[in-house]
Design a protein around this motif. Structure first.
Motif, short mmCIF file in Angstrom:
data_model
loop_
_atom_site.label_atom_id
_atom_site.label_comp_id
_atom_site.label_asym_id
_atom_site.label_seq_id
_atom_site.Cartn_x
_atom_site.Cartn_y
_atom_site.Cartn_z
N GLN A 41 -12.91 54.18 32.56
CA GLN A 41 -13.55 55.02 33.51
C GLN A 41 -12.75 55.40 34.75
O GLN A 41 -13.02 56.60 35.31
CB GLN A 41 -15.12 54.40 33.91
CG GLN A 41 -15.84 53.93 32.58
CD GLN A 41 -16.28 55.27 31.86
OE1 GLN A 41 -15.89 55.27 30.70
NE2 GLN A 41 -16.97 55.94 32.33
N TYR A 45 -11.77 59.33 36.28
CA TYR A 45 -12.17 59.85 37.22
C TYR A 45 -10.89 60.62 38.01
O TYR A 45 -10.91 61.45 38.66
CB TYR A 45 -12.82 59.06 38.17
CG TYR A 45 -13.19 59.20 39.52
CD1 TYR A 45 -14.10 60.37 39.68
CD2 TYR A 45 -12.44 58.68 40.52
CE1 TYR A 45 -14.00 60.88 41.37
CE2 TYR A 45 -12.54 59.18 41.79
CZ TYR A 45 -13.43 60.29 42.11
OH TYR A 45 -13.43 60.65 43.59
N ASP A 50 -13.89 64.23 38.23
CA ASP A 50 -15.44 64.08 37.84
C ASP A 50 -16.08 62.80 38.20
O ASP A 50 -15.86 61.78 37.41
CB ASP A 50 -15.49 64.50 36.35
CG ASP A 50 -16.87 64.59 35.82
OD1 ASP A 50 -18.03 64.33 36.68
OD2 ASP A 50 -17.14 65.03 34.79
N PRO A 51 -16.89 62.99 39.13
CA PRO A 51 -17.37 61.65 39.56
C PRO A 51 -18.36 61.02 38.68
O PRO A 51 -18.69 59.80 38.80
CB PRO A 51 -18.27 62.00 40.83
CG PRO A 51 -18.32 63.45 40.78
CD PRO A 51 -17.31 63.88 40.08
N THR A 52 -18.86 61.48 37.49
CA THR A 52 -19.68 61.12 36.39
C THR A 52 -18.99 60.02 35.54
O THR A 52 -19.79 59.28 35.06
CB THR A 52 -20.38 62.43 35.55
OG1 THR A 52 -19.30 63.04 34.94
CG2 THR A 52 -21.21 63.32 36.58
N TYR A 53 -17.70 59.98 35.94
CA TYR A 53 -17.18 58.69 34.88
C TYR A 53 -17.62 57.55 35.60
O TYR A 53 -17.36 56.50 35.28
CB TYR A 53 -15.48 59.08 35.17
CG TYR A 53 -15.10 59.76 34.10
CD1 TYR A 53 -14.81 59.44 32.80
CD2 TYR A 53 -14.70 61.07 34.36
CE1 TYR A 53 -14.42 60.47 31.94
CE2 TYR A 53 -14.08 62.05 33.48
CZ TYR A 53 -13.95 61.73 32.23
OH TYR A 53 -13.52 62.53 31.42
N ILE A 54 -18.00 57.54 37.09
CA ILE A 54 -18.53 56.39 37.82
C ILE A 54 -20.05 56.05 37.69
O ILE A 54 -20.54 57.14 38.05
CB ILE A 54 -17.86 56.29 39.21
CG1 ILE A 54 -16.22 56.69 39.24
CG2 ILE A 54 -18.07 55.14 39.97
CD1 ILE A 54 -15.29 55.58 38.25
N ARG A 61 -20.66 55.43 42.66
CA ARG A 61 -20.11 56.67 42.47
C ARG A 61 -19.76 57.28 44.17
O ARG A 61 -18.86 57.73 44.38
CB ARG A 61 -21.21 57.41 41.85
CG ARG A 61 -20.58 58.98 41.70
CD ARG A 61 -21.78 59.48 40.65
NE ARG A 61 -21.74 59.02 39.44
CZ ARG A 61 -22.75 59.31 38.62
NH1 ARG A 61 -23.86 59.91 39.07
NH2 ARG A 61 -22.66 58.60 37.54
N MET A 65 -16.16 58.15 46.01
CA MET A 65 -15.85 59.68 46.47
C MET A 65 -15.64 59.79 47.81
O MET A 65 -15.21 60.92 48.36
CB MET A 65 -17.27 60.36 46.05
CG MET A 65 -17.37 60.73 44.76
SD MET A 65 -18.96 61.46 44.30
CE MET A 65 -19.24 62.92 45.17
N ARG A 69 -8.56 60.59 45.73
CA ARG A 69 -7.95 60.23 44.58
C ARG A 69 -6.46 60.04 44.88
O ARG A 69 -6.00 59.14 44.26
CB ARG A 69 -8.08 61.33 43.52
CG ARG A 69 -9.54 61.50 42.87
CD ARG A 69 -9.60 62.07 41.77
NE ARG A 69 -9.53 63.79 42.25
CZ ARG A 69 -8.69 64.68 41.36
NH1 ARG A 69 -8.69 64.22 40.18
NH2 ARG A 69 -8.50 65.89 41.70
#
Length: 86
Positions: A41, A45, A50-54, A61, A65, A69
């Motif tokens: 996961q 990210y 894409d924050p939806t991996y977390i 999440r 953020m 990164r």
């Protein structure tokens, strides 16, 4: 009440900034608790942004953020080099 000729100062308290390692640890725990493979996961990210991996569990999440990164990659490289190559 103060004089109208003096400037008053207002200081906004800054929130405590977590270290990148602390963020990674908290995200790891949240992902593990929800039954996800945390390595997969977090790699998803980092590569995609894409924050939806977390998961949003334990605010992971929004927490991840707050860290860039590239800062995450730097921390991972630093830790790997310290552990494996020194």
């Amino acid at each position: 009440m103060g004089s109208i000729h003096n400037t008053q100062f207002f200081k906004v308290p800054q929130e405590n900034k977590l270290e990148v390692s602390q963020v990674l640890e908290q995200v790891y725990v949240a992902l593990t608790e929800k039954g996800y493979n945390p390595i997969n996961q977090m790699v998803g990210y980092i590569l995609s942004g894409d924050p939806t991996y977390i998961t949003s569990h334990k605010s992971a999440r929004s927490l991840i953020m707050k860290v860039e990164r590239d800062e995450i990659l730097e921390e991972l490289m630093r830790t790997y080099i310290d552990a494996k190559l020194k």
